[in-house]
Design an enzyme around this catalytic site. Structure first.
Site, PDB file in Angstrom:
ATOM      1  N   GLN A 286       0.851  -1.204   0.079  1.00 14.34           N
ATOM      2  CA  GLN A 286       0.068  -0.052  -0.093  1.00 14.34           C
ATOM      3  C   GLN A 286       0.872   1.417  -0.229  1.00 14.34           C
ATOM      4  O   GLN A 286       0.523   2.215  -0.738  1.00 14.34           O
ATOM      5  CB  GLN A 286      -0.875  -0.132   1.183  1.00 14.34           C
ATOM      6  CG  GLN A 286      -2.100   0.779   1.172  1.00 14.34           C
ATOM      7  CD  GLN A 286      -2.849   0.942  -0.097  1.00 14.34           C
ATOM      8  OE1 GLN A 286      -3.223  -0.188  -0.472  1.00 14.34           O
ATOM      9  NE2 GLN A 286      -3.006   2.085  -0.778  1.00 14.34           N
TER      10      GLN A 286
ATOM     11  N   HIS B  71       2.066   3.135  -3.127  1.00  8.42           N
ATOM     12  CA  HIS B  71       1.247   3.739  -4.076  1.00  8.42           C
ATOM     13  C   HIS B  71       1.698   5.208  -4.384  1.00  8.42           C
ATOM     14  O   HIS B  71       1.638   5.612  -5.349  1.00  8.42           O
ATOM     15  CB  HIS B  71      -0.298   3.583  -3.423  1.00  8.42           C
ATOM     16  CG  HIS B  71      -1.067   2.461  -4.345  1.00  8.42           C
ATOM     17  ND1 HIS B  71      -1.128   2.204  -5.609  1.00  8.42           N
ATOM     18  CD2 HIS B  71      -1.503   1.481  -3.668  1.00  8.42           C
ATOM     19  CE1 HIS B  71      -1.772   1.198  -5.879  1.00  8.42           C
ATOM     20  NE2 HIS B  71      -2.050   0.646  -4.760  1.00  8.42           N
TER      21      HIS B  71
ATOM     22  N   HIS C  83      -9.093  -0.256   2.350  1.00  7.15           N
ATOM     23  CA  HIS C  83      -8.956  -1.796   2.501  1.00  7.15           C
ATOM     24  C   HIS C  83      -8.661  -2.029   3.932  1.00  7.15           C
ATOM     25  O   HIS C  83      -7.900  -1.525   4.578  1.00  7.15           O
ATOM     26  CB  HIS C  83      -7.567  -1.903   1.715  1.00  7.15           C
ATOM     27  CG  HIS C  83      -7.373  -1.422   0.412  1.00  7.15           C
ATOM     28  ND1 HIS C  83      -6.704  -0.428  -0.256  1.00  7.15           N
ATOM     29  CD2 HIS C  83      -8.167  -2.072  -0.783  1.00  7.15           C
ATOM     30  CE1 HIS C  83      -7.022  -0.237  -1.415  1.00  7.15           C
ATOM     31  NE2 HIS C  83      -7.699  -1.264  -1.760  1.00  7.15           N
TER      32      HIS C  83
ATOM     33  N   HIS D 135     -53.852  16.510  -6.215  1.00  8.54           N
ATOM     34  CA  HIS D 135     -53.175  15.174  -6.135  1.00  8.54           C
ATOM     35  C   HIS D 135     -54.380  14.034  -5.960  1.00  8.54           C
ATOM     36  O   HIS D 135     -54.245  12.909  -6.269  1.00  8.54           O
ATOM     37  CB  HIS D 135     -52.033  14.891  -5.121  1.00  8.54           C
ATOM     38  CG  HIS D 135     -50.852  15.263  -5.405  1.00  8.54           C
ATOM     39  ND1 HIS D 135     -50.478  16.568  -5.814  1.00  8.54           N
ATOM     40  CD2 HIS D 135     -49.474  14.618  -5.478  1.00  8.54           C
ATOM     41  CE1 HIS D 135     -49.126  16.650  -6.183  1.00  8.54           C
ATOM     42  NE2 HIS D 135     -48.981  15.674  -6.138  1.00  8.54           N
TER      43      HIS D 135
END
Lengths: 406, 406
Positions: free
Chosen positions: A235, A238, A303, A395
């Site tokens: 990780q 990155h 993660h 309505h």
């Protein structure tokens, strides 16, 4: 991050592209990428050439990855169920693909070819009508071969050598060459991220807010320090802004993990990046599993690796996370590339509210209803009474004219 | 709409609330609502009193509406499926409720009590842990009785008499009294909408971008002009900025519909609003169904009524819409209040990319994976090859250290 300055600059780029189209795209590409573009669109010839150059081994890897992604994402589609909520009142949801999808794939030091798979495959599977891809040109004005190969495998409709905020603006507003889309996917730098947020307020949907990547690992005495160190480093490589966290209540594994990190770091080509990222990172020693789960759920990691004896027990206590990896033989990189799960996941605490990219990301669920004369009678009092309570008598009238009809 | 001025004003409100909490809430409520707030939170006593005052007929209507909403939304939940993408590689999605939900319910001329049902019921059904509700105080400092009754029926955890951008800011950033949430739902005026968009860039998710309501009706010679007129008017009464459209290729029904609109308009209490809205509205005569479906799908209406002989054929050609109503006895107001479908739907063309609120809106789908030693071997070449192609060797290393282990 203070984003106001960035937003002003990115807004200028967006305005320029929205007003001046291809002309702005060429001007901005020359300014930011140092490339004079002749063809914004990648040609068929270039794609053919790129495909010919892909090594057999890489093709095989792409094939397995794609096949697993397809298998897992196919399992996420649901059948249409017609529900009769009251006699004569039938309601159902129909899953409809978003028609026009734009994928942004960053270039730069690491061409994210796996992201083409992760975004293009489910878009194709969902039945999206037109899928386009923007990616910045390299120094030679070309797009990475593997990106072109995968795009061609997935029958991506059009590929453009445009990057940065200008690519996002083009996919939002359209230019003479680049069509506008309904939803934009994909990671990017600060400019790309800011541009996605800005256009999402006006014109197109985006996959999710994006931030630097992160991993949290929960480990006990049964975990393997070598494996944990490898996962933390995978990780950390990155980017310098990646964050890696290790949670444990077993003090004795901490030193072993630190030693392993030192050893493995030496072997890495991206050693400097990983080292910079480790500076933002932490090993957190807590008293017990309860404390760990509370803190992990507060952090909501993109993660989460659970490397403990009782992975299932802890897995059942995960409330906030993007993707969870269980056991000693489930590294995050399996999910990044090959197991079939998606790797486009919520970062920076957004897992509290967002899912990672999945089949839902590429479709809308349109509701349908068909009511018989009897069915309408069965719910008419409810409609008329509630409409009256809201002071909306037209309505109620839409029901009265029908049930009063002889 | 030019939003830049509005955004500046709304940003000031958000900053004020984020910094000054309850103090800002009280100051802004006095400024905008003309109310000096003692209690921001609605008390148990107030809720009890409100519940006692609800007429039996309204309670019955709320019960049927809630029961149908529950039935239809329950059908949208999926079971967890474990997928073995490759031998030894198991992947699954787990549906997890978003933990903290904030509902915004507008006050003003028409208290939207049905929206409490439409947002609160699926939030409860999804298992969200804490659901709070903000709604502006009336001139007497109180909240509408029916809103309190429904909130109590749904066991909404906390109710606050706060409206406008200040309510959105409070739910995003929290104050001493109002807790922050993970996702904000609900309609509102321009200030509320702008505040939702702004906080969604920083801190919390929102249901969807919001705009004025709209309906498109497709009618042929089999449609009933009285019914069509009633449906057009039921949308027109929402607000002067509502848009109602009638598409047809049968010229002869147009005059009849116009005559019916004139007749029914006289009976409406919100005649002025409906008339103002009709000024933005259109009856569009086209040559055939193909042209109609093309234009409808381009427009992507929030509500689409198909009142034709062959409703099913046309229903199957709907690509972009929020919610679709089929046949002569399926008025939009059925879906607004009672059939069980959700009435919080994408407007202003956002149906190209967004679904209406549904069960997915209240959950995240977290992916899990568990890989055996054998399983990792089965995908190791793929991971290592793809990691190498992206220049990320620590990703490959996380696999190598595992499969090389004796």
């Amino acid at each position: 991050m203070d984003l106001s300055d960035l937003n002003v600059r990115v807004n200028e780029i967006i305005d320029d592209v929205a007003r001046n189209g291809d002309h702005a795209i060429k001007k901005l590409t020359e300014k930011f990428d140092g490339i004079k573009l002749d063809n914004i669109k990648v040609t068929e010839e270039e794609i053919r050439t790129a495909c010919e150059g892909i090594p057999h081994k890489l093709k095989k890897a792409i094939d397995q990855s794609l096949s697993n992604i397809m298998r897992f994402h196919t399992s996420q589609t649901a059948e249409e169920k017609k529900i009769e909520t009251v006699s004569g009142v039938n309601c159902w949801q129909r899953t409809m693909p978003i028609q026009k999808i734009g994928l942004y794939i960053p270039g730069g030091s690491a061409p994210l070819l796996s992201t083409v798979l992760m975004l293009g495959a489910p878009a194709r599977l969902a039945g999206c009508r037109e899928i386009i891809l923007c990616t910045p040109p390299g120094k030679d004005g070309k797009v990475n071969d593997a990106i072109l190969y995968i795009a061609s495998l997935l029958e991506i409709d059009k590929i453009f050598r445009v990057g940065g905020a200008q690519a996002i603006a083009a996919m939002a507003y359209g230019t003479e060459t680049i069509p506008s889309v309904n939803k934009i996917f994909g990671p990017g730098n600060q400019f790309v991220t800011a541009a996605k947020m800005l256009v999402s307020m006006d014109k197109v949907a985006i996959d999710m807010p994006a931030g630097p990547s992160e991993v949290a690992i929960i480990a006990d005495g049964s975990a393997d320090p070598e494996f944990i160190a490898a996962d933390l480093l995978s990780q950390a490589e990155h980017g310098a802004d990646s964050q890696v966290l290790l949670f444990t209540f077993e003090e004795r594994i901490i030193e072993k993990v630190i030693a392993e990190i030192g050893k493995q770091l030496e072997r890495l080509t991206r050693k400097d990046t990983a080292e910079a990222s480790l500076k933002n990172s932490k090993i957190i020693l807590l008293d017990n599993q309860d404390e760990i789960m509370e803190m992990v759920n507060m952090y909501a990691p993109e993660h989460l690796i659970i490397a403990t004896k009782d992975t299932e027990v802890l897995a059942n206590r995960v409330i906030n996370a993007g993707s969870v990896f269980l056991g000693n033989f489930t590294p995050e990189s399996a999910g990044d590339y090959a197991s079939g799960t998606n790797h486009t996941l919520p970062t920076d605490g957004w897992a509290h509210a967002y899912s990672g990219v999945n089949m839902d990301s590429f479709v809308r669920k349109i509701t349908f209803q068909e009511i018989s004369r009897e069915g309408l009678k069965n719910i008419s009092d409810t409609i008329i009474t509630l409409a009256e309570a809201e002071g909306l008598d037209a309505h109620g009238n839409a029901v009265s004219v029908r049930i009063n009809r002889k």
